[in-house]
Design an enzyme around this catalytic site. Structure first.
Site, mmCIF file in Angstrom:
data_model
loop_
_atom_site.group_PDB
_atom_site.id
_atom_site.type_symbol
_atom_site.label_atom_id
_atom_site.label_comp_id
_atom_site.label_asym_id
_atom_site.label_seq_id
_atom_site.Cartn_x
_atom_site.Cartn_y
_atom_site.Cartn_z
ATOM 1 N N CYS A 1 -54.321 -79.856 8.741
ATOM 2 C CA CYS A 1 -54.827 -80.150 10.078
ATOM 3 C C CYS A 1 -56.297 -79.773 10.156
ATOM 4 O O CYS A 1 -56.647 -78.596 10.003
ATOM 5 C CB CYS A 1 -54.028 -79.382 11.131
ATOM 6 S SG CYS A 1 -54.681 -79.637 12.795
ATOM 7 N N GLY A 2 -57.150 -80.763 10.395
ATOM 8 C CA GLY A 2 -58.584 -80.507 10.431
ATOM 9 C C GLY A 2 -59.036 -79.748 11.661
ATOM 10 O O GLY A 2 -59.793 -78.770 11.563
ATOM 11 N N HIS A 3 -58.572 -80.194 12.851
ATOM 12 C CA HIS A 3 -58.988 -79.455 14.042
ATOM 13 C C HIS A 3 -58.446 -78.033 13.979
ATOM 14 O O HIS A 3 -59.068 -77.087 14.461
ATOM 15 C CB HIS A 3 -58.501 -80.167 15.325
ATOM 16 C CG HIS A 3 -57.206 -79.650 15.865
ATOM 17 N ND1 HIS A 3 -55.973 -80.140 15.479
ATOM 18 C CD2 HIS A 3 -56.937 -78.652 16.756
ATOM 19 C CE1 HIS A 3 -55.012 -79.476 16.093
ATOM 20 N NE2 HIS A 3 -55.559 -78.570 16.881
ATOM 21 N N GLY B 1 -59.244 -84.249 12.357
ATOM 22 C CA GLY B 1 -59.971 -83.926 11.128
ATOM 23 C C GLY B 1 -59.407 -84.584 9.896
ATOM 24 O O GLY B 1 -60.149 -85.118 9.057
ATOM 25 N N THR B 2 -58.070 -84.590 9.737
ATOM 26 C CA THR B 2 -57.484 -85.294 8.597
ATOM 27 C C THR B 2 -57.621 -86.803 8.771
ATOM 28 O O THR B 2 -57.747 -87.545 7.791
ATOM 29 C CB THR B 2 -56.008 -84.908 8.430
ATOM 30 O OG1 THR B 2 -55.349 -85.016 9.700
ATOM 31 C CG2 THR B 2 -55.863 -83.492 7.913
ATOM 32 N N ASP C 1 -53.640 -86.766 19.911
ATOM 33 C CA ASP C 1 -54.684 -85.823 19.528
ATOM 34 C C ASP C 1 -55.880 -85.995 20.454
ATOM 35 O O ASP C 1 -56.433 -87.089 20.584
ATOM 36 C CB ASP C 1 -55.101 -86.067 18.077
ATOM 37 C CG ASP C 1 -55.869 -84.894 17.485
ATOM 38 O OD1 ASP C 1 -56.514 -84.155 18.248
ATOM 39 O OD2 ASP C 1 -55.819 -84.723 16.255
#
Length: 351
Positions: free
Chosen positions: A96-98, A272-273, A267
């Protein structure tokens, strides 16, 4: 040690943040360290033994349909500082990017000592600014930019796992939406990418119900029509969500998107991903070169910027190492309690 509802009162503390609008609830107390020699093993353990805890923290009445969370773990790579598992309304993510951006902000600003990794020395991390974090999808490396007095994280950049285009220009019949063109890409998880204009939709917050409807219909149709096999790891071989893309509102940016993932979560950040996978698609089509910036807006107008840090390969797939940048803010601290006679103690969900 697994978690189960007890015959006595239980307490859990969390730190809550948001990264460009998307929440992250970080558990800081109430759970023992997780077993497992790899992050995928820890994820399997969580899926088998910690579902009650996930539901308690993510779902109503303590959470909501779009809540997102994190468990800090011991690292599983000798050179890493920590590990993390991410959770949502349906289960456990692979990356998870965020969440990375928010987690680094949490560690460097609040400096918790989580019960799931009590040996974590956040005071020592605050001097590093560069953190190596193990996730089920692989190791990511995050770099924080601090304020002059070093008390605040101004933004976080992270180098993600190798990301790659998996299938281009596919078409699928989607009930209620007709034939839809899509691409598949991996950026820590697999996404189907579609154009909002092909669906007759605009990427506005007011349209979120229609976006959920379209995103989930496309996800189900693609899952039925196109088997996904990660070339290295079977546990990563599933479609996580649909990313609906369109033109940006700000001409200085390159795109706007909305990610519909898990069980219809929306989201609030640019994902991010998701932007990592989008950068891989742009690279595959020759439209994004190493070092070039690609800024994506969210449904709220907040942004992540991704650049190609380097080129790579994943089992024959041309790939990139994306570097994603964004911001996060602490929003609160909670102590949640679970009464032993609460009939809704493990949560419920109404959208």
């Amino acid at each position: 040690m697994s978690w189960q509802p007890a015959t006595t009162w239980q307490r859990f503390t969390t730190l809550d943040l948001h990264a460009e609008g998307e929440p992250l609830r970080v558990l800081t107390a109430g759970l023992d360290p997780l077993p497992g020699a790899t992050m995928l093993q820890k994820r399997r353990y969580a899926r088998e033994r910690l579902e009650g805890l996930r539901r308690l923290l993510m779902l109503e009445p303590r959470g909501h349909a779009d809540m997102y969370g994190a468990l800090i773990t011991e690292p599983t790579s000798p050179e890493s500082d920590l590990g993390v598992l991410f959770m949502h309304n349906e289960g456990w993510s692979t990356m998870c990017g965020h969440g990375i951006i928010a987690l680094v902000t949490c560690l460097l600003e609040a400096r918790p000592r989580p019960s799931t990794f009590p040996d974590l020395d956040c005071s020592g991390l605050a001097g590093k600014e560069r953190l190596r974090i193990d996730t089920p999808a692989g190791q990511v490396v995050a770099q924080a930019a601090l304020s002059p007095d070093r008390s605040r994280v101004m933004h976080v950049s992270f180098r993600n796992v190798p990301s790659f285009a998996y299938a281009l220009d596919q078409v699928v019949d989607v009930p209620g939406w007709g034939r839809v063109r899509y691409d598949l890409a991996f950026g820590g998880a697999f996404y189907a990418y579609v154009d909002a204009r092909d669906l007759g939709l605009t990427l506005e917050a007011a349209n979120y119900r229609k976006l959920i409807e379209a995103g989930m219909a496309i996800k189900r149709a693609v899952m039925s029509a196109y088997p996904i096999h990660h070339p290295l790891e079977p546990d990563l071989s599933f479609l996580y969500g649909t990313i609906i893309s369109g033109p940006p509102q700000d001409p200085a940016h390159q795109a706007r998107n909305v990610c519909i993932f898990a069980d219809g979560e929306v989201d609030r950040s640019p994902t991010g991903t998701g932007v990592s996978g989008r950068a891989a698609l742009e690279y595959a089509r020759g439209r994004l070169l190493p070092g070039q910036a690609f800024t994506t807006e969210s449904i709220l107008g907040t942004t992540f910027t991704v650049t190609i840090a380097s080129e790579a390969a994943v089992a024959g797939f041309p790939a990139i190492i994306p570097e994603v940048s964004g911001r996060a803010w602490i929003t609160g601290q909670h102590e949640f309690v679970l009464a032993p006679d609460d009939p809704l103690g493990q949560g419920f969900l109404l959208r």
